[in-house]
Design a protein around this motif. Structure first.
Motif, PDB file in Angstrom:
ATOM      1  N   ARG A   1      52.484  44.211  51.588  1.00  0.00           N
ATOM      2  CA  ARG A   1      53.108  44.844  50.428  1.00  0.00           C
ATOM      3  C   ARG A   1      52.336  44.537  49.153  1.00  0.00           C
ATOM      4  NH1 ARG A   1      57.551  43.067  53.470  1.00  0.00           N
ATOM      5  NH2 ARG A   1      57.507  41.081  52.365  1.00  0.00           N
ATOM      6  N   ARG A   2      52.257  45.553  48.275  1.00  0.00           N
ATOM      7  CA  ARG A   2      51.543  45.417  47.017  1.00  0.00           C
ATOM      8  C   ARG A   2      52.458  45.850  45.873  1.00  0.00           C
ATOM      9  NH1 ARG A   2      47.382  48.770  46.148  1.00  0.00           N
ATOM     10  NH2 ARG A   2      46.461  47.197  44.770  1.00  0.00           N
ATOM     11  N   ARG A   3      52.047  45.470  44.634  1.00  0.00           N
ATOM     12  CA  ARG A   3      52.767  45.952  43.450  1.00  0.00           C
ATOM     13  C   ARG A   3      51.737  46.237  42.365  1.00  0.00           C
ATOM     14  NH1 ARG A   3      56.747  41.979  42.369  1.00  0.00           N
ATOM     15  NH2 ARG A   3      55.331  40.819  41.019  1.00  0.00           N
ATOM     16  N   GLY A   4      51.771  47.446  41.831  1.00  0.00           N
ATOM     17  CA  GLY A   4      50.819  47.815  40.795  1.00  0.00           C
ATOM     18  C   GLY A   4      49.538  48.384  41.377  1.00  0.00           C
ATOM     19  N   GLU A   5      48.615  48.729  40.481  1.00  0.00           N
ATOM     20  CA  GLU A   5      47.374  49.391  40.877  1.00  0.00           C
ATOM     21  C   GLU A   5      46.166  48.463  40.888  1.00  0.00           C
ATOM     22  OE1 GLU A   5      47.390  52.469  42.029  1.00  0.00           O
ATOM     23  OE2 GLU A   5      49.565  52.382  41.751  1.00  0.00           O
ATOM     24  N   ALA A   6      46.330  47.214  40.516  1.00  0.00           N
ATOM     25  CA  ALA A   6      45.187  46.290  40.472  1.00  0.00           C
ATOM     26  C   ALA A   6      44.582  46.133  41.865  1.00  0.00           C
ATOM     27  CB  ALA A   6      45.626  44.930  39.940  1.00  0.00           C
ATOM     28  N   ARG A   7      43.247  46.065  41.900  1.00  0.00           N
ATOM     29  CA  ARG A   7      42.544  45.915  43.180  1.00  0.00           C
ATOM     30  C   ARG A   7      41.761  44.609  43.271  1.00  0.00           C
ATOM     31  NH1 ARG A   7      41.460  50.249  46.592  1.00  0.00           N
ATOM     32  NH2 ARG A   7      43.141  51.764  46.457  1.00  0.00           N
ATOM     33  N   VAL A   8      41.430  43.985  42.146  1.00  0.00           N
ATOM     34  CA  VAL A   8      40.601  42.778  42.185  1.00  0.00           C
ATOM     35  C   VAL A   8      40.846  41.955  40.925  1.00  0.00           C
ATOM     36  CG1 VAL A   8      38.647  43.983  41.113  1.00  0.00           C
ATOM     37  CG2 VAL A   8      38.228  41.918  42.491  1.00  0.00           C
ATOM     38  N   ALA A   9      40.695  40.640  41.060  1.00  0.00           N
ATOM     39  CA  ALA A   9      40.812  39.734  39.915  1.00  0.00           C
ATOM     40  C   ALA A   9      39.984  38.488  40.191  1.00  0.00           C
ATOM     41  CB  ALA A   9      42.278  39.341  39.681  1.00  0.00           C
ATOM     42  N   PRO A  10      39.438  37.856  39.148  1.00  0.00           N
ATOM     43  CA  PRO A  10      38.752  36.579  39.363  1.00  0.00           C
ATOM     44  C   PRO A  10      39.735  35.535  39.861  1.00  0.00           C
ATOM     45  CG  PRO A  10      39.029  37.029  37.018  1.00  0.00           C
ATOM     46  CD  PRO A  10      39.441  38.274  37.735  1.00  0.00           C
ATOM     47  N   LEU A  11      39.327  34.764  40.861  1.00  0.00           N
ATOM     48  CA  LEU A  11      40.223  33.767  41.458  1.00  0.00           C
ATOM     49  C   LEU A  11      40.270  32.530  40.571  1.00  0.00           C
ATOM     50  CD1 LEU A  11      42.010  32.904  43.831  1.00  0.00           C
ATOM     51  CD2 LEU A  11      39.942  32.113  45.011  1.00  0.00           C
ATOM     52  N   ARG A  12      41.438  32.278  39.979  1.00  0.00           N
ATOM     53  CA  ARG A  12      41.603  31.145  39.053  1.00  0.00           C
ATOM     54  C   ARG A  12      42.017  29.870  39.769  1.00  0.00           C
ATOM     55  NH1 ARG A  12      41.337  27.325  36.763  1.00  0.00           N
ATOM     56  NH2 ARG A  12      42.021  26.714  34.666  1.00  0.00           N
ATOM     57  N   ALA A  13      42.912  29.975  40.775  1.00  0.00           N
ATOM     58  CA  ALA A  13      43.385  28.762  41.441  1.00  0.00           C
ATOM     59  C   ALA A  13      44.035  29.104  42.774  1.00  0.00           C
ATOM     60  CB  ALA A  13      44.387  28.009  40.564  1.00  0.00           C
ATOM     61  N   LEU A  14      43.993  28.125  43.680  1.00  0.00           N
ATOM     62  CA  LEU A  14      44.720  28.168  44.946  1.00  0.00           C
ATOM     63  C   LEU A  14      45.937  27.273  44.799  1.00  0.00           C
ATOM     64  CD1 LEU A  14      41.620  27.576  47.251  1.00  0.00           C
ATOM     65  CD2 LEU A  14      42.727  29.775  46.856  1.00  0.00           C
ATOM     66  N   LEU A  15      47.118  27.799  45.136  1.00  0.00           N
ATOM     67  CA  LEU A  15      48.360  27.075  44.898  1.00  0.00           C
ATOM     68  C   LEU A  15      49.155  26.962  46.199  1.00  0.00           C
ATOM     69  CD1 LEU A  15      49.299  28.935  41.589  1.00  0.00           C
ATOM     70  CD2 LEU A  15      48.231  26.684  41.803  1.00  0.00           C
ATOM     71  N   ARG A  16      49.255  25.734  46.711  1.00  0.00           N
ATOM     72  CA  ARG A  16      50.005  25.472  47.927  1.00  0.00           C
ATOM     73  C   ARG A  16      51.480  25.344  47.555  1.00  0.00           C
ATOM     74  NH1 ARG A  16      53.571  24.386  51.835  1.00  0.00           N
ATOM     75  NH2 ARG A  16      52.679  23.462  53.716  1.00  0.00           N
ATOM     76  N   LEU A  17      52.313  26.258  48.046  1.00  0.00           N
ATOM     77  CA  LEU A  17      53.711  26.301  47.660  1.00  0.00           C
ATOM     78  C   LEU A  17      54.523  25.185  48.307  1.00  0.00           C
ATOM     79  CD1 LEU A  17      54.170  30.151  47.915  1.00  0.00           C
ATOM     80  CD2 LEU A  17      54.300  28.807  45.810  1.00  0.00           C
ATOM     81  N   VAL A  18      55.341  24.506  47.487  1.00  0.00           N
ATOM     82  CA  VAL A  18      56.228  23.448  47.960  1.00  0.00           C
ATOM     83  C   VAL A  18      57.590  23.672  47.304  1.00  0.00           C
ATOM     84  CG1 VAL A  18      56.667  20.980  48.122  1.00  0.00           C
ATOM     85  CG2 VAL A  18      54.295  21.827  48.105  1.00  0.00           C
TER      86      VAL A  18
END
Length: 287
Positions: A201-218
């Motif tokens: 599933r997607r939301r919006g039209e964005a296709r790419v972004a610079p990767l700022r951070a990896l976030l491990r969910l807790v």
């Protein structure tokens, strides 16, 4: 069709895909990946329609993917998605009742033989496996994560099933969601980029972004960021690298790829609760 088991309710003799299917060609590409797939129209036409916007970039060399309907195989008993990829001798195989698939990074090609009762969803899963192998061979990686664009930057929220990827995407509205399950990571001139994929599933039209951070969910009552030791992060990141983590043959290369990415992109444990306050913490520390 409202039946409990549509596969069982469609015998081969009544299935129009069983006799001389018309072949068509379908091109798929994201970032530096490109697949040119030829096979029965009944399998590929729905994917052509659903993934029509995902074209290879001009000049990108495609891998050839061939699909063959083979009525000599037994009828499928379960979706191909339930099968686990196997890696041996540099070749990835995907085998289940009614399916025999092979992906070769050395040859730059893939082939799937499937019983005519196979569904377009089975073909879509096979193409996802092929794209995962090709992406890795060309320097990128598919990654199980919710990819969210916030303030023009890409944030990858990852974790085990049930850790909160869908929740994070929900509470990030109206920020674009590149995908809530699977994104493509690709090297960029100044780090790494995160690309949308059609595999969730997607939301919006964005296709790419610079990767700022990896976030491990807790999941937690408090909301805060905690740096993750690289040794711990690597194990979880590899576990969320589809196809490539299915065997040990590519494990050293997968680890090396993640180590290279972590030298450019930080990884944190994000403790959060079911509201949008986690963005306040992210903005304060990383924005």
């Amino acid at each position: 069709m409202n039946v409990a088991n549509p596969r069982a309710a469609n015998p081969r003799a009544a299935n129009p895909r069983a006799a001389n299917p018309r072949a068509i060609t379908f091109d798929l590409g994201i970032a530096g990946t490109a697949l040119q797939t030829r096979g029965p129209e009944a399998w590929l036409a729905p994917l052509c329609n659903a993934w029509a916007a995902w074209h290879p970039a001009p000049g990108t060399t495609p891998w050839d993917v061939h699909l063959t309907a083979d009525a000599s195989l037994p009828a499928p008993q379960a979706p191909l998605f339930a099968a686990l990829p196997r890696v041996q001798g540099g070749v990835c195989t995907l085998t289940a009742t009614g399916f025999e698939g092979e992906v070769s990074a050395v040859k730059g090609a893939a082939h799937l033989r499937a019983h005519p009762q196979a569904e377009p969803a089975d073909i879509g899963y096979f193409l996802r496996v092929v794209l995962a192998v090709q992406a890795f061979a060309r320097g990128g990686m598919l990654f199980h994560t919710a990819g969210i664009v916030h303030g023009g930057q890409g944030y990858a929220f990852f974790g085990v099933s049930g850790s909160g990827k869908t929740t994070a995407a929900h509470f990030s509205a109206p920020d674009p969601v590149l995908n809530d399950d699977l994104v493509l990571l690709w090297p960029a001139a100044d780090g790494w980029a995160m690309y949308a994929t059609p595999f969730g599933r997607r939301r919006g039209e964005a296709r790419v972004a610079p990767l700022r951070a990896l976030l491990r969910l807790v999941k937690d009552q408090g909301v805060f960021l905690a740096p993750m030791p690289v040794s711990r992060a690597l194990g979880e990141l590899v576990a969320n690298t589809p196809v490539l983590s299915a065997g040990t043959l590519w494990l050293p290369e997968v680890l090396a790829r993640w180590e290279a990415l972590l030298s450019a992109v930080p990884v944190y444990a994000l403790h959060f609760r079911r509201d949008a306050t986690f963005w306040e913490v992210i903005d304060a520390e990383l924005g």
